[in-house]
Scaffold this motif. Structure first.
Motif, PDB file in Angstrom:
ATOM      1  N   ASP A  93       0.894  -1.289   0.011  1.00  9.84           N
ATOM      2  CA  ASP A  93      -0.013   0.021   0.138  1.00  9.84           C
ATOM      3  C   ASP A  93       0.692   1.268  -0.030  1.00  9.84           C
ATOM      4  O   ASP A  93       2.097   1.265   0.841  1.00  9.84           O
ATOM      5  CB  ASP A  93      -0.824   0.113   1.290  1.00  9.84           C
ATOM      6  N   VAL A  94       0.746   2.279  -1.034  1.00  7.00           N
ATOM      7  CA  VAL A  94       1.555   3.140  -0.974  1.00  7.00           C
ATOM      8  C   VAL A  94       0.725   4.589  -0.976  1.00  7.00           C
ATOM      9  O   VAL A  94      -0.171   4.739  -1.760  1.00  7.00           O
ATOM     10  CB  VAL A  94       2.343   3.444  -2.382  1.00  7.00           C
ATOM     11  N   ARG A  95       0.974   5.477  -0.235  1.00 10.02           N
ATOM     12  CA  ARG A  95       0.253   6.799  -0.145  1.00 10.02           C
ATOM     13  C   ARG A  95       1.287   7.866  -0.705  1.00 10.02           C
ATOM     14  O   ARG A  95       2.357   8.042  -0.222  1.00 10.02           O
ATOM     15  CB  ARG A  95      -0.276   7.098   1.179  1.00 10.02           C
ATOM     16  N   GLN A  96       1.206   8.647  -1.649  1.00  6.37           N
ATOM     17  CA  GLN A  96       1.931   9.483  -2.264  1.00  6.37           C
ATOM     18  C   GLN A  96       1.509  10.946  -2.097  1.00  6.37           C
ATOM     19  O   GLN A  96       0.330  11.143  -2.439  1.00  6.37           O
ATOM     20  CB  GLN A  96       2.003   9.153  -3.662  1.00  6.37           C
ATOM     21  N   GLU A  97       2.284  11.803  -1.268  1.00  6.39           N
ATOM     22  CA  GLU A  97       1.941  13.248  -1.159  1.00  6.39           C
ATOM     23  C   GLU A  97       2.568  14.000  -2.597  1.00  6.39           C
ATOM     24  O   GLU A  97       3.040  13.520  -3.285  1.00  6.39           O
ATOM     25  CB  GLU A  97       2.441  13.697   0.361  1.00  6.39           C
ATOM     26  N   ARG A  98       2.388  15.253  -2.559  1.00  8.86           N
ATOM     27  CA  ARG A  98       2.605  16.267  -3.392  1.00  8.86           C
ATOM     28  C   ARG A  98       3.999  16.067  -4.012  1.00  8.86           C
ATOM     29  O   ARG A  98       5.135  15.908  -3.358  1.00  8.86           O
ATOM     30  CB  ARG A  98       2.815  17.829  -2.928  1.00  8.86           C
ATOM     31  N   ASP A  99       4.025  15.909  -5.300  1.00 10.55           N
ATOM     32  CA  ASP A  99       5.397  15.742  -6.100  1.00 10.55           C
ATOM     33  C   ASP A  99       5.987  14.653  -5.764  1.00 10.55           C
ATOM     34  O   ASP A  99       7.309  14.607  -6.134  1.00 10.55           O
ATOM     35  CB  ASP A  99       6.028  17.025  -6.135  1.00 10.55           C
ATOM     36  N   SER A 100       5.649  13.738  -5.158  1.00  9.84           N
ATOM     37  CA  SER A 100       6.409  12.544  -4.730  1.00  9.84           C
ATOM     38  C   SER A 100       6.351  11.561  -5.808  1.00  9.84           C
ATOM     39  O   SER A 100       5.394  11.512  -7.075  1.00  9.84           O
ATOM     40  CB  SER A 100       6.097  11.694  -3.508  1.00  9.84           C
ATOM     41  N   VAL A 101       7.490  10.660  -6.101  1.00 10.96           N
ATOM     42  CA  VAL A 101       7.628   9.698  -7.241  1.00 10.96           C
ATOM     43  C   VAL A 101       7.888   8.405  -6.695  1.00 10.96           C
ATOM     44  O   VAL A 101       8.535   8.074  -6.146  1.00 10.96           O
ATOM     45  CB  VAL A 101       8.719  10.122  -8.147  1.00 10.96           C
ATOM     46  N   LEU A 102       7.093   7.537  -7.216  1.00  7.74           N
ATOM     47  CA  LEU A 102       7.331   5.978  -7.174  1.00  7.74           C
ATOM     48  C   LEU A 102       7.623   5.472  -8.454  1.00  7.74           C
ATOM     49  O   LEU A 102       6.783   5.583  -9.515  1.00  7.74           O
ATOM     50  CB  LEU A 102       6.047   5.386  -6.599  1.00  7.74           C
ATOM     51  N   HIS A 103       8.494   4.515  -8.291  1.00 12.58           N
ATOM     52  CA  HIS A 103       9.007   3.746  -9.588  1.00 12.58           C
ATOM     53  C   HIS A 103       8.969   2.332  -8.934  1.00 12.58           C
ATOM     54  O   HIS A 103       9.980   2.041  -8.221  1.00 12.58           O
ATOM     55  CB  HIS A 103      10.374   4.011 -10.006  1.00 12.58           C
ATOM     56  N   ALA A 104       8.053   1.412  -9.332  1.00 13.66           N
ATOM     57  CA  ALA A 104       7.749   0.219  -8.904  1.00 13.66           C
ATOM     58  C   ALA A 104       7.763  -0.843 -10.062  1.00 13.66           C
ATOM     59  O   ALA A 104       7.382  -0.761 -10.966  1.00 13.66           O
ATOM     60  CB  ALA A 104       6.565   0.167  -7.953  1.00 13.66           C
ATOM     61  N   VAL A 105       8.767  -1.769  -9.850  1.00 10.29           N
ATOM     62  CA  VAL A 105       8.938  -2.756 -10.745  1.00 10.29           C
ATOM     63  C   VAL A 105       8.968  -4.279 -10.304  1.00 10.29           C
ATOM     64  O   VAL A 105       9.596  -4.368  -9.063  1.00 10.29           O
ATOM     65  CB  VAL A 105      10.513  -2.663 -11.647  1.00 10.29           C
ATOM     66  N   SER A 106       7.805  -5.097 -10.668  1.00  6.44           N
ATOM     67  CA  SER A 106       7.904  -6.498 -10.214  1.00  6.44           C
ATOM     68  C   SER A 106       8.282  -7.663 -11.207  1.00  6.44           C
ATOM     69  O   SER A 106       7.869  -7.394 -12.353  1.00  6.44           O
ATOM     70  CB  SER A 106       6.418  -6.674  -9.517  1.00  6.44           C
ATOM     71  N   PHE A 107       8.845  -8.697 -10.666  1.00 10.45           N
ATOM     72  CA  PHE A 107       9.170  -9.594 -11.624  1.00 10.45           C
ATOM     73  C   PHE A 107       8.636 -10.988 -10.988  1.00 10.45           C
ATOM     74  O   PHE A 107       8.804 -11.267  -9.598  1.00 10.45           O
ATOM     75  CB  PHE A 107      10.834  -9.863 -11.755  1.00 10.45           C
ATOM     76  N   ASP A 108       7.961 -11.625 -11.356  1.00 15.26           N
ATOM     77  CA  ASP A 108       7.561 -12.840 -10.844  1.00 15.26           C
ATOM     78  C   ASP A 108       8.009 -14.035 -11.573  1.00 15.26           C
ATOM     79  O   ASP A 108       7.576 -14.286 -12.978  1.00 15.26           O
ATOM     80  CB  ASP A 108       5.802 -13.133 -10.805  1.00 15.26           C
ATOM     81  N   LEU A 151      -2.720   8.096  -4.987  1.00 16.78           N
ATOM     82  CA  LEU A 151      -2.063   9.398  -5.359  1.00 16.78           C
ATOM     83  C   LEU A 151      -2.920  10.576  -4.709  1.00 16.78           C
ATOM     84  O   LEU A 151      -4.029  11.040  -5.151  1.00 16.78           O
ATOM     85  CB  LEU A 151      -2.127   9.580  -7.036  1.00 16.78           C
ATOM     86  N   ALA A 152      -2.463  10.969  -3.482  1.00 17.93           N
ATOM     87  CA  ALA A 152      -3.219  11.564  -2.475  1.00 17.93           C
ATOM     88  C   ALA A 152      -3.125  13.085  -2.882  1.00 17.93           C
ATOM     89  O   ALA A 152      -4.055  13.855  -2.332  1.00 17.93           O
ATOM     90  CB  ALA A 152      -2.945  11.533  -0.787  1.00 17.93           C
ATOM     91  N   GLU A 153      -2.060  13.844  -3.430  1.00 14.02           N
ATOM     92  CA  GLU A 153      -1.999  15.009  -3.533  1.00 14.02           C
ATOM     93  C   GLU A 153      -1.318  15.415  -4.934  1.00 14.02           C
ATOM     94  O   GLU A 153      -0.860  14.526  -5.668  1.00 14.02           O
ATOM     95  CB  GLU A 153      -1.001  15.639  -2.387  1.00 14.02           C
ATOM     96  N   ALA A 154      -1.646  16.763  -5.280  1.00 13.78           N
ATOM     97  CA  ALA A 154      -1.227  16.938  -6.476  1.00 13.78           C
ATOM     98  C   ALA A 154       0.241  16.962  -7.106  1.00 13.78           C
ATOM     99  O   ALA A 154       1.216  17.089  -6.063  1.00 13.78           O
ATOM    100  CB  ALA A 154      -1.646  18.669  -6.703  1.00 13.78           C
ATOM    101  N   GLY A 155       0.285  16.634  -8.392  1.00 19.07           N
ATOM    102  CA  GLY A 155       1.757  16.436  -8.699  1.00 19.07           C
ATOM    103  C   GLY A 155       2.395  15.064  -8.633  1.00 19.07           C
ATOM    104  O   GLY A 155       3.594  14.960  -8.889  1.00 19.07           O
ATOM    105  N   ALA A 156       1.827  14.483  -7.910  1.00 21.02           N
ATOM    106  CA  ALA A 156       2.534  12.992  -7.607  1.00 21.02           C
ATOM    107  C   ALA A 156       2.406  12.173  -8.887  1.00 21.02           C
ATOM    108  O   ALA A 156       1.659  12.216  -9.616  1.00 21.02           O
ATOM    109  CB  ALA A 156       1.722  12.241  -6.492  1.00 21.02           C
ATOM    110  N   GLU A 157       3.706  11.252  -8.900  1.00 22.46           N
ATOM    111  CA  GLU A 157       3.767  10.634 -10.266  1.00 22.46           C
ATOM    112  C   GLU A 157       3.911   9.062  -9.666  1.00 22.46           C
ATOM    113  O   GLU A 157       4.967   8.549  -8.649  1.00 22.46           O
ATOM    114  CB  GLU A 157       5.024  11.181 -10.830  1.00 22.46           C
TER     115      GLU A 157
END
Lengths: 247, 405
Positions: free
Chosen positions: B211-226, B240-246
Motif C-alpha cells: 500500500d503506497v500513499r503519495q503526497e505532493r510531487d512524490s515519485v514512485l517507480h515500482a517494478v515487479s518480477f514473478d 495519489l493523494a496530493e497534486a503532482g504525484a507520479e
C-alpha cells in the motif's frame, strides 16, 4: 553450385511452379524476370526454405546436397541468403543482435569459435559504411521504423556482413529511388566473386543497368520460357511480357 | 469451514507475547476468523481461491537456515529474513529492522496482522538519501514443512528523500504459507524505487500486498518480477493523494509450470495533476495460469489526470491461461486516460526471418522473448539486478546495451 530440376511447388493447394529447371554456377549472376504471379518469388522462397510451400516434384541441389531436406537456418549456414521483398520489422531485437546471432550461428556450424565482440563491431561498422547506414541505426530494432529504402539497404548490409555464397534478391529493387538503387547495386557488386553466385529476381530491367547479369531467364506460368544474355532484359523492357506469355 | 487450527496456533503464539500486544492481536485473529479466507465469490478474488487454506494447518515459522549468498547483490546493503526471522550474520543494515507494531487489517491480512512480528522499517528524515540500495531477502528455512510466516514492512520517506529498496521472495517451499504487507508513505518530493522479485517454489503460497500513499510531487517507480511457481497473489495499491504525484508501475511475469499467479494493481487518482504509467507483460507457458487485474480510478476533482495502462501477454502453450483485465473508472471530466490489453503468440514471421539468417529456432525464440521482456527490464537501472533477472528469466544473451558496453 545450384541445380534446380523439374521443380513443382504449390501454395495453398495451387500449382505455382510447374517443372522449373535452372542451373547456376559459381561466379555467375542470373536474373529471373517475369510478370506478376509467374512464380518468381515462389522460386526464391523455395530455395531459401520459407514455410508455406509444398514441393510436389523435382529437386534442388546446392553443391550436390539436397537442399529441400534442410531447414532454413541450415541453408543459411550453408551460404544461402535471401534478400526479402518485404523485410520484417522486429522491435526489441537490435540489428547488431541479429547480425551477431547470425554470424555466430554460421561459425558454430563450421566448428569455429564465436567472433570477438570488438572484431564484430569493427566489421559491421565497416560494412555499414558501404550501404550508407548510420551506425546509430545498428542499435535500433531490426527494420523498426525504417523507410522502405532503409529496409532494403539493411537487407544488403546483412548480406555484406554474412558473406553468403548464393545471394538471392527477391525484388530488392522494387520501390527504390535511384540513389538507393545504386547503393543496393554497389552492395551486390561488392560481393561478386568467382566463388559466389547471384540470383536477381526482378520485375524490371532497371537494376540490371547497375548489376550486369550473365544470364537472363523469363519465368511465366511456373516455368522458364526463355533464357538468354543481358540483351534479353532490354528486349523485355521494350516489348513487355505479353509476347512471351502468349508464346 | 474450520479455522480452528489458526485460532489454536494463535493462542500458543499469544502466550509468549507481552500482555499489551495480546488483546490487539487477538482482535485481529478474531477479525480473520470472522472474514475467513477470500473465495472467488469476492470480485477481487474471482480467479484465486484461497478457501482450501481453511483446511490446512501451519506452524508459525521459527527461523532456520537457507543458502542465500548467491542472491546477494553487489553494491547494496542487506536485510536477510529466513523463516520469518532476521539473520543478523548476513544483514549489513540491521538498524533497518524492527519488530512490527500491532496493526489493523481485514480478511486474510487480518491473519497477517495477528501474527506479524519482524520486518523492514525504513525511515528517512527530511532531505536524506539512502546511500546504497537496500536488498530485503525473504526466504523459507531449509527443511521447513508447512510453516507460516507473516511479516509487516514499513517505508516512510520524509520530504525530498530518495531510496531504492529491493524485496526478494525466494524458495519458501515445504508447502508453506507466507503473507507480507508493505506499507509505504511518500512525503512531498520523496522518491522511491521499489523492486519486488518473486521466485517461489511450486508448493509455496505467497500473498503480498503493498500500500503506497503519495503526497505532493512524490515519485514512485515500482517494478515487479514473478518467475517462480506456487500460488502467488500480489496486490499493489497506490493512492495519489496530493497534486503532482507520479507513479510508474512495471511488471514482468513468467510463471513456472503449474503456477497460479495473480497480480492486482489499483491506482487511485485522488488529487489533480497526477501522472500514472503502468506496463505489465506476461510470458505464460505450459499449464501456468496468470491473472492481471489493473484498476485505475480517477476521483471527482482529480482534473488533469494523465494515466496510461498497458498489459501485453504472450501465450506460449495451449495449456497456458491468461486473464487480463484492465479497468478504468473516471469521475472527473478533464483527464487523459488510456488503457489496453493484448494476448498473443510469438510473431511467426519474425521467427522465420531470424531462421532465414541462420539463427536456430530455439535461439530465435529466445531473442523474441527477450525483446518482449526488454521493455520491462529496461526499467531496472541497477545493472547487477538486471543481469540477474535476465539470467533467471532465461533471457540472457546479446543485446544492444551489452554490445555497446
Amino acid at each position: 553450385m545450384l541445380e534446380v530440376k523439374g521443380l513443382h511447388a504449390k501454395v495453398e493447394g495451387k500449382d505455382i511452379l510447374k517443372g522449373l529447371d535452372l542451373s547456376v554456377r559459381a561466379g555467375e549472376v542470373h536474373a529471373i524476370m517475369g510478370p506478376n504471379g509467374s512464380g518468381k518469388s515462389t522460386l526464391s522462397h523455395v530455395i531459401a526454405g520459407r514455410e508455406g510451400y509444398e514441393i510436389t516434384a523435382g529437386s534442388v541441389q546446392f553443391d550436390g546436397r539436397d537442399l529441400l531436406a534442410l531447414p532454413p537456418e541450415t541453408r543459411a549456414c550453408e551460404g544461402i541468403f535471401l534478400g526479402f521483398q518485404y523485410p520484417v520489422e522486429i522491435p526489441g531485437v537490435s540489428n547488431l543482435t541479429l547480425l551477431k546471432a547470425a554470424l555466430n550461428a554460421r561459425r558454430k556450424y563450421r566448428g569455429q569459435p564465436e567472433i570477438d565482440p570488438g572484431d564484430f563491431l569493427a566489421w559491421v561498422r565497416d560494412r555499414a559504411r558501404l550501404v550508407k547506414i548510420d551506425p546509430k541505426m545498428l542499435s535500433r530494432g531490426v527494420n523498426e521504423g525504417f523507410s522502405g529504402g532503409e529496409k532494403k539497404r539493411n537487407e544488403i548490409l546483412q548480406m555484406l556482413v554474412l558473406e553468403p555464397r548464393l545471394m538471392i534478391l527477391d525484388e530488392t529493387d522494387s520501390g527504390l529511388d535511384i540513389d538507393a538503387l545504386k547503393i543496393v547495386a554497389d552492395g551486390i557488386n561488392a560481393l561478386r566473386s568467382p566463388e559466389r553466385a547471384t540470383l536477381l529476381v526482378t520485375h524490371y530491367q532497371r537494376l540490371l543497368d547497375y548489376v550486369q547479369p550473365d544470364y537472363v531467364h523469363v519465368l511465366a506460368r511456373g516455368r522458364i520460357v526463355r533464357s538468354g544474355g543481358p540483351e534479353l532484359a532490354r528486349e523485355l523492357e521494350q516489348k513487355g511480357y505479353g509476347w512471351l506469355e502468349a508464346a | 469451514m474450520s479455522l480452528a487450527a489458526y485460532a489454536e496456533r494463535f493462542e500458543r503464539f499469544a502466550a509468549a507475547l507481552p500482555e499489551a500486544e495480546r488483546a490487539a492481536r487477538r482482535a485481529q485473529l478474531q477479525r480473520f476468523v470472522a472474514d475467513g479466507f477470500p473465495t472467488p465469490r469476492l470480485e477481487e478474488w474471482h480467479y484465486t481461491d484461497l478457501a482450501p487454506l481453511s483446511q490446512r494447518a501451519f506452524e508459525p515459522a521459527a527461523g532456520g537456515n537457507a543458502a542465500l549468498a548467491p542472491h546477494f547483490l553487489a553494491g547494496t546493503d542487506r536485510l536477510v529474513y529466513v523463516g520469518g526471522m532476521l539473520v543478523s550474520a548476513d544483514s549489513t543494515a540491521p538498524e533497518r529492522h524492527s519488530a512490527a507494531a500491532p496493526a489493523q487489517d481485514e480478511g486474510v491480512y487480518a491473519l497477517n496482522a495477528a501474527f506479524a512480528r519482524d520486518g523492514l522499517l525504513l525511515r528517512l528524515g527530511r532531505g536524506e538519501r539512502l546511500p546504497r540500495p537496500l536488498q530485503v531477502l525473504i526466504a523459507g528455512a531449509d527443511g521447513a514443512v508447512a510453516a507460516m510466516t507473516h511479516q509487516r514492512h514499513r517505508i516512510e520517506l520524509a520530504e525530498n528523500t530518495e531510496a531504492t529498496v529491493i524485496f526478494q521472495f525466494l524458495n519458501q517451499g515445504g508447502g508453506g504459507l507466507a503473507t507480507h504487507v508493505i506499507d509505504v508513505r511518500l512525503a512531498p518530493g520523496a522518491r522511491l524505487n521499489l523492486f519486488r522479485i518473486q521466485d517461489e517454489r511450486a508448493d509455496a503460497t505467497l500473498l503480498t500486498r503493498c500500500d503506497v500513499r503519495q503526497e505532493r510531487d512524490s515519485v514512485l517507480h515500482a517494478v515487479s518480477f514473478d518467475c517462480g511457481g506456487g500460488l502467488v497473489r500480489h496486490d499493489l495499491n497506490i493512492l495519489l493523494a496530493e497534486a503532482g504525484a507520479e507513479t510508474g508501475l512495471y511488471g514482468l511475469y513468467q510463471p513456472a509450470a503449474g503456477a497460479h499467479l495473480d497480480n492486482h494493481t489499483r491506482i487511485v487518482h485522488a488529487a489533480p495533476q497526477c501522472r500514472s504509467r503502468e506496463q505489465f507483460k506476461g510470458i505464460v507457458d505450459a499449464r501456468a495460469r496468470a491473472i492481471f487485474n489493473g484498476k485505475v480510478v480517477v476521483q471527482a476533482g482529480a482534473q488533469k489526470t494523465d494515466s496510461e495502462q498497458r498489459v501485453a501477454n504472450l501465450l506460449l502453450s495451449p495449456k497456458a491461461e491468461v486473464n487480463a483485465k484492465p479497468e478504468l473508472e473516471i469521475y472527473a471530466d478533464d483527464v487523459k486516460c488510456a488503457h489496453g490489453a493484448t494476448v498473443g503468440q510469438l510473431d511467426e514471421t519474425a521467427l522465420e526471418y531470424l531462421r532465414s539468417r541462420g539463427v536456430p529456432p530455439a535461439e530465435a525464440r529466445a531473442l523474441l522473448l527477450r525483446a518482449f521482456a526488454t521493455e520491462v527490464l529496461d526499467h531496472v537501472p541497477l545493472a547487477p539486478l538486471r543481469a540477474a533477472l535476465a539470467a533467471r528469466l532465461g533471457l540472457a544473451g546479446t543485446d544492444a546495451w551489452e554490445l555497446e558496453a
